[in-house]
Design a protein around this motif. Sequence first.
Motif, PDB file in Angstrom:
ATOM      1  N   PHE A   1       0.836  -1.195   0.000  1.00  0.00           N
ATOM      2  CA  PHE A   1       0.000   0.000   0.000  1.00  0.00           C
ATOM      3  C   PHE A   1       0.877   1.254   0.000  1.00  0.00           C
ATOM      4  CE2 PHE A   1      -2.318   3.401   2.095  1.00  0.00           C
ATOM      5  CZ  PHE A   1      -3.542   3.375   1.436  1.00  0.00           C
ATOM      6  N   GLU A   2       1.860   1.289   0.892  1.00  0.00           N
ATOM      7  CA  GLU A   2       2.752   2.451   0.973  1.00  0.00           C
ATOM      8  C   GLU A   2       3.546   2.633  -0.315  1.00  0.00           C
ATOM      9  OE1 GLU A   2       5.026   1.887   4.546  1.00  0.00           O
ATOM     10  OE2 GLU A   2       3.300   2.320   5.825  1.00  0.00           O
ATOM     11  N   ASN A   3       3.996   1.537  -0.924  1.00  0.00           N
ATOM     12  CA  ASN A   3       4.718   1.629  -2.199  1.00  0.00           C
ATOM     13  C   ASN A   3       3.810   2.141  -3.310  1.00  0.00           C
ATOM     14  OD1 ASN A   3       7.185   0.763  -1.170  1.00  0.00           O
ATOM     15  ND2 ASN A   3       6.780  -1.378  -1.628  1.00  0.00           N
ATOM     16  N   ASP A   4       2.557   1.677  -3.324  1.00  0.00           N
ATOM     17  CA  ASP A   4       1.609   2.145  -4.342  1.00  0.00           C
ATOM     18  C   ASP A   4       1.274   3.621  -4.157  1.00  0.00           C
ATOM     19  OD1 ASP A   4       1.566  -0.324  -5.553  1.00  0.00           O
ATOM     20  OD2 ASP A   4      -0.388  -0.909  -4.732  1.00  0.00           O
ATOM     21  N   VAL A   5       1.102   4.053  -2.917  1.00  0.00           N
ATOM     22  CA  VAL A   5       0.837   5.480  -2.659  1.00  0.00           C
ATOM     23  C   VAL A   5       2.043   6.309  -3.092  1.00  0.00           C
ATOM     24  CG1 VAL A   5       0.472   7.195  -0.840  1.00  0.00           C
ATOM     25  CG2 VAL A   5      -0.886   5.109  -0.862  1.00  0.00           C
ATOM     26  N   ALA A   6       3.251   5.828  -2.820  1.00  0.00           N
ATOM     27  CA  ALA A   6       4.461   6.540  -3.243  1.00  0.00           C
ATOM     28  C   ALA A   6       4.540   6.608  -4.774  1.00  0.00           C
ATOM     29  CB  ALA A   6       5.704   5.865  -2.671  1.00  0.00           C
ATOM     30  N   ALA A   7       4.146   5.525  -5.452  1.00  0.00           N
ATOM     31  CA  ALA A   7       4.147   5.528  -6.923  1.00  0.00           C
ATOM     32  C   ALA A   7       3.134   6.536  -7.455  1.00  0.00           C
ATOM     33  CB  ALA A   7       3.836   4.131  -7.463  1.00  0.00           C
ATOM     34  N   LEU A   8       1.958   6.619  -6.817  1.00  0.00           N
ATOM     35  CA  LEU A   8       0.965   7.606  -7.234  1.00  0.00           C
ATOM     36  C   LEU A   8       1.492   9.018  -7.000  1.00  0.00           C
ATOM     37  CD1 LEU A   8      -1.837   8.320  -8.304  1.00  0.00           C
ATOM     38  CD2 LEU A   8      -2.705   8.080  -5.962  1.00  0.00           C
ATOM     39  N   ARG A   9       2.151   9.246  -5.870  1.00  0.00           N
ATOM     40  CA  ARG A   9       2.723  10.558  -5.577  1.00  0.00           C
ATOM     41  C   ARG A   9       3.749  10.953  -6.650  1.00  0.00           C
ATOM     42  NH1 ARG A   9       4.518   9.436  -1.006  1.00  0.00           N
ATOM     43  NH2 ARG A   9       2.669  10.010   0.173  1.00  0.00           N
ATOM     44  N   ARG A  10       4.612  10.004  -7.046  1.00  0.00           N
ATOM     45  CA  ARG A  10       5.597  10.294  -8.096  1.00  0.00           C
ATOM     46  C   ARG A  10       4.901  10.620  -9.413  1.00  0.00           C
ATOM     47  NH1 ARG A  10       8.145   5.822  -5.685  1.00  0.00           N
ATOM     48  NH2 ARG A  10       7.475   4.459  -7.364  1.00  0.00           N
ATOM     49  N   LEU A  11       3.867   9.866  -9.735  1.00  0.00           N
ATOM     50  CA  LEU A  11       3.109  10.101 -10.964  1.00  0.00           C
ATOM     51  C   LEU A  11       2.490  11.497 -10.958  1.00  0.00           C
ATOM     52  CD1 LEU A  11       1.965   8.886 -13.618  1.00  0.00           C
ATOM     53  CD2 LEU A  11       0.026   8.115 -12.255  1.00  0.00           C
ATOM     54  N   ILE A  12       1.865  11.863  -9.851  1.00  0.00           N
ATOM     55  CA  ILE A  12       1.253  13.192  -9.743  1.00  0.00           C
ATOM     56  C   ILE A  12       2.314  14.287  -9.825  1.00  0.00           C
ATOM     57  CG2 ILE A  12       0.012  14.746  -8.184  1.00  0.00           C
ATOM     58  CD1 ILE A  12      -1.496  12.211  -7.175  1.00  0.00           C
ATOM     59  N   ASN A  13       3.441  14.083  -9.154  1.00  0.00           N
ATOM     60  CA  ASN A  13       4.505  15.096  -9.171  1.00  0.00           C
ATOM     61  C   ASN A  13       5.071  15.319 -10.563  1.00  0.00           C
ATOM     62  OD1 ASN A  13       4.309  15.639  -6.448  1.00  0.00           O
ATOM     63  ND2 ASN A  13       5.913  14.203  -5.867  1.00  0.00           N
ATOM     64  N   ARG A  14       5.001  14.314 -11.427  1.00  0.00           N
ATOM     65  CA  ARG A  14       5.512  14.431 -12.802  1.00  0.00           C
ATOM     66  C   ARG A  14       4.462  14.962 -13.770  1.00  0.00           C
ATOM     67  NH1 ARG A  14       7.974   8.431 -13.349  1.00  0.00           N
ATOM     68  NH2 ARG A  14       9.310   8.504 -11.529  1.00  0.00           N
ATOM     69  N   THR A  15       3.240  15.156 -13.276  1.00  0.00           N
ATOM     70  CA  THR A  15       2.136  15.582 -14.128  1.00  0.00           C
ATOM     71  C   THR A  15       1.945  17.087 -14.014  1.00  0.00           C
ATOM     72  OG1 THR A  15       1.049  13.472 -13.727  1.00  0.00           O
ATOM     73  CG2 THR A  15      -0.305  15.210 -14.639  1.00  0.00           C
ATOM     74  N   PRO A  16       1.883  17.789 -15.139  1.00  0.00           N
ATOM     75  CA  PRO A  16       1.688  19.243 -15.050  1.00  0.00           C
ATOM     76  C   PRO A  16       0.259  19.592 -14.656  1.00  0.00           C
ATOM     77  CG  PRO A  16       1.583  18.539 -17.325  1.00  0.00           C
ATOM     78  CD  PRO A  16       1.948  17.320 -16.519  1.00  0.00           C
ATOM     79  N   ARG A  17       0.092  20.753 -14.099  1.00  0.00           N
ATOM     80  CA  ARG A  17      -1.263  21.276 -13.893  1.00  0.00           C
ATOM     81  C   ARG A  17      -1.817  21.592 -15.271  1.00  0.00           C
ATOM     82  NH1 ARG A  17      -2.484  22.538  -8.746  1.00  0.00           N
ATOM     83  NH2 ARG A  17      -0.746  22.546  -7.288  1.00  0.00           N
ATOM     84  N   TRP A  18      -3.106  21.413 -15.452  1.00  0.00           N
ATOM     85  CA  TRP A  18      -3.691  21.679 -16.760  1.00  0.00           C
ATOM     86  C   TRP A  18      -5.038  22.369 -16.612  1.00  0.00           C
ATOM     87  CZ3 TRP A  18      -3.096  16.582 -15.000  1.00  0.00           C
ATOM     88  CH2 TRP A  18      -4.270  15.919 -14.649  1.00  0.00           C
ATOM     89  N   ARG A  19      -5.452  22.995 -17.705  1.00  0.00           N
ATOM     90  CA  ARG A  19      -6.775  23.616 -17.765  1.00  0.00           C
ATOM     91  C   ARG A  19      -7.311  23.402 -19.175  1.00  0.00           C
ATOM     92  NH1 ARG A  19      -6.249  28.255 -20.641  1.00  0.00           N
ATOM     93  NH2 ARG A  19      -4.178  29.182 -20.705  1.00  0.00           N
ATOM     94  N   PRO A  20      -8.626  23.288 -19.302  1.00  0.00           N
ATOM     95  CA  PRO A  20      -9.215  23.076 -20.630  1.00  0.00           C
ATOM     96  C   PRO A  20      -9.176  24.350 -21.456  1.00  0.00           C
ATOM     97  CG  PRO A  20     -10.933  23.307 -18.987  1.00  0.00           C
ATOM     98  CD  PRO A  20      -9.633  23.316 -18.244  1.00  0.00           C
ATOM     99  N   ALA A  21      -9.105  24.169 -22.762  1.00  0.00           N
ATOM    100  CA  ALA A  21      -9.115  25.315 -23.674  1.00  0.00           C
ATOM    101  C   ALA A  21      -9.518  24.848 -25.066  1.00  0.00           C
ATOM    102  CB  ALA A  21      -7.742  25.980 -23.717  1.00  0.00           C
ATOM    103  N   GLN A  22      -9.793  25.798 -25.918  1.00  0.00           N
ATOM    104  CA  GLN A  22     -10.040  25.550 -27.337  1.00  0.00           C
ATOM    105  C   GLN A  22      -8.924  26.252 -28.107  1.00  0.00           C
ATOM    106  OE1 GLN A  22     -12.721  23.083 -27.191  1.00  0.00           O
ATOM    107  NE2 GLN A  22     -13.172  24.047 -29.108  1.00  0.00           N
ATOM    108  N   VAL A  23      -8.214  25.530 -28.929  1.00  0.00           N
ATOM    109  CA  VAL A  23      -7.155  26.087 -29.768  1.00  0.00           C
ATOM    110  C   VAL A  23      -7.423  25.630 -31.186  1.00  0.00           C
ATOM    111  CG1 VAL A  23      -4.683  26.107 -30.256  1.00  0.00           C
ATOM    112  CG2 VAL A  23      -5.479  26.114 -27.885  1.00  0.00           C
TER     113      VAL A  23
END
Length: 104
Positions: free
Chosen positions: A9-31
């Motif tokens: 469980f702790e390893n999976d939570v750490a993997a999710l944390r790493r995944l989130i940390n590597r993911t940029p913040r985003w917002r929807p748009a039309q281009v």
Amino acid sequence: MSTAQRLKFENDVAALRRLINRTPRWRPAQVDDEAVMIDALGQVALVFHGPWKTNLHTFFTHFDHDVLIVLLGLLEAAPGTRAEGQALRLLEMMRLPSDEPDAR
């Protein structure tokens, strides 16, 4: 939760944390009449194509970086509560990578 389950469980939570940390913040748009997600730097991070593009755009609009952080907090709080089993199941279903982060 057994010791082995707790460690996984702790390893999976750490993997999710790493995944989130590597993911940029985003917002929807039309281009150029295309449904896209823009990152914090104003760059197009994701372009949606195909018959599901509207639904995917809506999904990522509501399931953004901040929601992932809240989900991580809920998962971290789950051990020892009635939500523990569901948290374990969710992490299993996410099929998170178990490897250490690369040195990028």
